[in-house]
Design an enzyme around this catalytic site. Structure first.
Site, PDB file in Angstrom:
ATOM      1  N   ALA A  61       0.842  -1.202   0.000  1.00 43.06           N
ATOM      2  CA  ALA A  61       0.000   0.000   0.000  1.00 43.06           C
ATOM      3  C   ALA A  61       0.875   1.250   0.000  1.00 43.06           C
ATOM      4  O   ALA A  61       1.982   1.255   0.543  1.00 43.06           O
ATOM      5  CB  ALA A  61      -0.910  -0.001   1.221  1.00 43.06           C
ATOM      6  N   GLY A 102       0.587  -5.733   0.021  1.00 44.33           N
ATOM      7  CA  GLY A 102      -0.261  -5.699  -1.160  1.00 44.33           C
ATOM      8  C   GLY A 102       0.494  -6.002  -2.437  1.00 44.33           C
ATOM      9  O   GLY A 102      -0.091  -6.499  -3.412  1.00 44.33           O
ATOM     10  N   GLU A 105       0.401  -9.670  -2.641  1.00 41.89           N
ATOM     11  CA  GLU A 105      -0.985 -10.064  -2.940  1.00 41.89           C
ATOM     12  C   GLU A 105      -1.322  -9.816  -4.411  1.00 41.89           C
ATOM     13  O   GLU A 105      -2.030 -10.610  -5.042  1.00 41.89           O
ATOM     14  CB  GLU A 105      -1.943  -9.316  -2.021  1.00 41.89           C
ATOM     15  CG  GLU A 105      -1.852  -9.807  -0.568  1.00 41.89           C
ATOM     16  CD  GLU A 105      -2.746  -9.029   0.373  1.00 41.89           C
ATOM     17  OE1 GLU A 105      -3.622  -9.648   1.003  1.00 41.89           O
ATOM     18  OE2 GLU A 105      -2.569  -7.804   0.489  1.00 41.89           O
ATOM     19  N   GLU A 125       1.759  -7.205   7.373  1.00 38.88           N
ATOM     20  CA  GLU A 125       0.670  -6.400   7.939  1.00 38.88           C
ATOM     21  C   GLU A 125       0.504  -6.572   9.445  1.00 38.88           C
ATOM     22  O   GLU A 125       0.055  -5.656  10.137  1.00 38.88           O
ATOM     23  CB  GLU A 125      -0.649  -6.747   7.236  1.00 38.88           C
ATOM     24  CG  GLU A 125      -0.766  -6.216   5.818  1.00 38.88           C
ATOM     25  CD  GLU A 125      -0.092  -7.098   4.774  1.00 38.88           C
ATOM     26  OE1 GLU A 125      -0.223  -6.804   3.583  1.00 38.88           O
ATOM     27  OE2 GLU A 125       0.574  -8.096   5.160  1.00 38.88           O
TER      28      GLU A 125
END
Length: 693
Positions: A61, A102, A105, A125
């Site tokens: 992110a 992310g 991901e 995270e």
């Protein structure tokens, strides 16, 4: 646009280009979807490769968009991944350097993954009190197995790409530049007919999933009791055994729960606070810095040796100066012993030990340090001693050298006035042990140059310290606040508590160490010296007499084997001492106080709110520029519980109205004059605001 598009030999290459780590901000997410659409519309394109520019595939992110509408603006990362999975043409992730959060991901949503050796792979995270929220808990177990995925997600620790050789995570691992290999791989799979694999279609395999998950839950419960995120990570990974969409729903519910927890807010606050601490309001980020290639340290004692090690660890040569050869020899021997101990534990190779020791030179003459770019004095904490050192440094040091004092309480402006170059003088307050503690208070004098500040902040980063800027006042940020905390601890003894109860109460709250154990570790004689100075400079400051009586008994702490507690040789465990407890009770009688039962809740409130009130005064006076700086001082230098985010954030979470109400209650009691709320605290409480916006 922060995602570039080009076509190479029938392969569309989408390059994330959002420095410094290709964070998946809104513009980048939009660029990926638009690039994918172009590729699907182009008949000449047979496959798609997604990679990252610069030094990362993607770090996850974009932290610059946290807590802004852009963070959740469509396309979200979920929407991007759905678009990748729906692609009629195969999508290949070309991973190099870093694929975290992310970013990983995103790669898991691709059909194939090609990785460069040495790339760092992680879902970190949990370190922000969260869990992966874009399918990471569901897709990773399908590729590397339940157990390995759970370990990665619960720890948040990066793993090198080559460790996944043989798993389904990577279809190919290559040496060197990953992009050409990924393009070639994409050409091959693009030419093949038939459906391309989707991670969501795989099944999670484990011989005994229920038994393993029960063991994992018990382990997490034991080691992470103050943090809800690890347990929720276990729940989310366990949901990967369900059908994919059901697991994704469970992951989302867990993520949304964690976002609202005070622990996650505290960890996110610390994450951003550390980054914000390096930003000084009136010192632009492009301020020129001075070159620091050689360092000198004055003093080879505990602090001087620890400070020296920081620079040796960073590969910066140090000359250590002392007045006597025996002191130098002791200092060098201690440094070597510390390094040898690290080598025995496998933290350093013998070669690295020798390389670091080779950077150290010693001297008894100030003339031998005249060419140092930065000199840090770590001599006795007495203004007259500092004066002699700085007058000599002013004479011998080359023009442009930075002259730093490791003082913990003294006036940096007075120290600067001992020289003809006050613009070059700054405080660099290291915390003991200096080679271990992360905090560095950078004390800005009224004439300290902006380039000096910018340079010292850069140096702090190089030696892996969290640097926080403080203005000049007695004790700066940390020690000024801890004095009020310590005064309350003393008053609690007068009123009815004993050291063990006070320490246990705040340690249960989450402090690494209570005030009396802390005093024994630091040396009770240090506080005694400060109180003697206070008696002359600030006779209005009142203290419990118990600490002075303790020192009169010669009980200075661990170094004498006796302080508030007794200590045994080679054993740091504190053992309550009946003589000390009797002295405390007798003192209450002598000052006419009837002892009472004090609750643990009162102990915690009085100690923590004393910190908060003084912190508010520090903000009022501009000694600290923002509340998060105060929190970083306490999280990295004073053992304040990380899951509570620091004293100022904790006060926000309690509610400043409630803090002020508690202070009014305590103002009606013993030494109530200490509970006058700071003007800023009162103002924010009246307005329903907090210290952190």
């Amino acid at each position: 646009m922060t995602a570039q598009y080009q076509v190479q030999d029938g392969v569309a290459v989408i390059t994330l280009d959002n420095p410094p780590v290709n964070g998946l901000g809104h513009s980048t997410r939009l660029g990926i979807v638009e690039g994918l659409t172009r590729a699907l519309d182009d008949g000449a394109v047979k496959a798609v490769v997604i990679t990252g520019a610069g030094k990362a595939f993607s770090g996850g992110a974009d932290i610059r968009e946290f807590n802004t509408p852009k963070a959740t603006q469509e396309p979200t990362l979920h929407s991007v991944i759905r678009a990748l999975e729906a692609s009629a043409k195969p999508v290949v992730a070309a991973i190099h350097s870093v694929a975290m959060g992310g970013g990983l991901e995103l790669a898991l949503g691709c059909n194939y993954r090609v990785a460069a050796k040495g790339a760092q792979i992680a879902l970190p995270e949990v370190k922000l009190g969260l869990l992966p929220g874009a399918g990471g808990t569901q897709r990773l177990p399908r590729l590397i197995g339940l157990e390995h995925a759970l370990n990665m997600i619960v720890s948040g620790t990066p793993v090198l790409s080559e460790k996944f050789e043989g798993s389904k995570l990577f279809d190919q691992i290559v040496d060197g530049d990953v992009l050409p290999a990924a393009v070639k791989f994409a050409q091959n799979v693009g030419a093949a007919s038939g459906p391309h694999p989707k991670v969501r279609d795989l099944k999670v395999k484990h011989e005994n999933p229920e038994g393993f998950l029960k063991f994992a839950r018990n382990t997490v419960e034991a080691v992470a009791k103050n943090f809800p995120a690890p347990a929720r990570c276990v729940d989310a990974v366990a949901a990967s055994l369900k059908p994919f969409e059901a697991g994704l729903k469970a992951e989302r519910e867990g993520f949304m729960f964690l976002v609202g927890t005070p622990e996650s807010r505290a960890l996110r606050h610390a994450f951003f606070g550390e980054r914000a601490a390096s930003k000084i309001p009136d010192v632009p980020s492009d301020t020129p810095v001075r070159k620091i290639e050689r360092v000198a340290v004055i003093g080879a004692g505990t602090m001087g040796g620890g400070i020296t090690m920081n620079f040796l660890n960073a590969g910066i040569p140090v000359t250590m100066l002392e007045t006597k050869q025996e002191a130098l020899d002791r200092g060098v021997a201690t440094i070597r012993k510390n390094y040898d101990n690290s080598a025995k534990k496998g933290k350093l190779t013998p070669e690295k030990v020798e390389a670091r020791m080779a950077l150290l030179t010693t001297t008894l003459s100030y003339n031998d340090i005249s060419d140092a770019d930065l000199v840090i004095e770590a001599v006795f904490e007495e203004l007259g001693v500092k004066e002699a050192v700085f007058k000599t440094l002013d004479e011998v040091m080359k023009p442009g050298a930075i002259l730093a004092s490791n003082t913990s309480t003294l006036d940096v402006d007075k120290i600067a006035a001992f020289t003809k170059r006050p613009q070059d003088v700054v405080g660099m307050h290291f915390f003991s042990p200096a080679n271990v503690m992360k905090l560095l208070e950078v004390v800005r004098g009224k004439e300290t140059g902006k380039d000096v500040l910018a340079t010292v902040m850069q140096v702090a980063k190089k030696i892996k310290k969290t640097a926080v800027v403080s203005g000049v006042c007695d004790g700066f940020i940390g020690n000024r606040m801890i004095e009020q905390y310590s005064r309350q601890a003393g008053y609690l003894l007068d009123e009815g508590a004993l050291p063990e109860q006070v320490d246990k109460a705040v340690e249960k709250f989450g402090f690494a160490m209570g005030p009396f154990r802390m005093g024994d570790l630091a040396g009770n004689d240090i506080g005694w010296a400060i109180r003697k100075r206070r008696a002359v400079e600030r006779p209005d400051f009142k203290y419990s007499q118990t600490a002075d009586k303790l020192c009169e008994l010669g009980r200075f702490g661990q170094k004498t084997g006796a302080g508030w507690y007794d200590y045994k040789a080679g054993d740091r465990k504190p053992y309550p001492n009946q003589q000390v407890n009797d002295m405390i009770v007798e003192n209450s009688k002598a000052i006419g106080i009837e002892r009472r039962k004090i609750s643990d809740e009162e102990i915690v409130e009085r100690l923590v709110f004393a910190l908060v009130n003084e912190g508010a005064k520090i903000l009022e006076e501009g000694i600290a520029s923002k509340a998060s700086d105060i929190d970083m001082v306490y999280l990295t230098g004073y053992g304040f519980p990380v899951f509570r985010g620091g004293p100022m954030l904790y006060a926000d979470q309690v509610g400043l109205f409630n803090v002020v109400q508690a202070m009014h209650r305590y103002a009606r009691g013993y030494h109530g004059e200490a509970w006058q709320p700071a003007a800023l605290l009162k103002k924010l409480a009246d307005e329903g605001k907090g210290f952190n916006g």
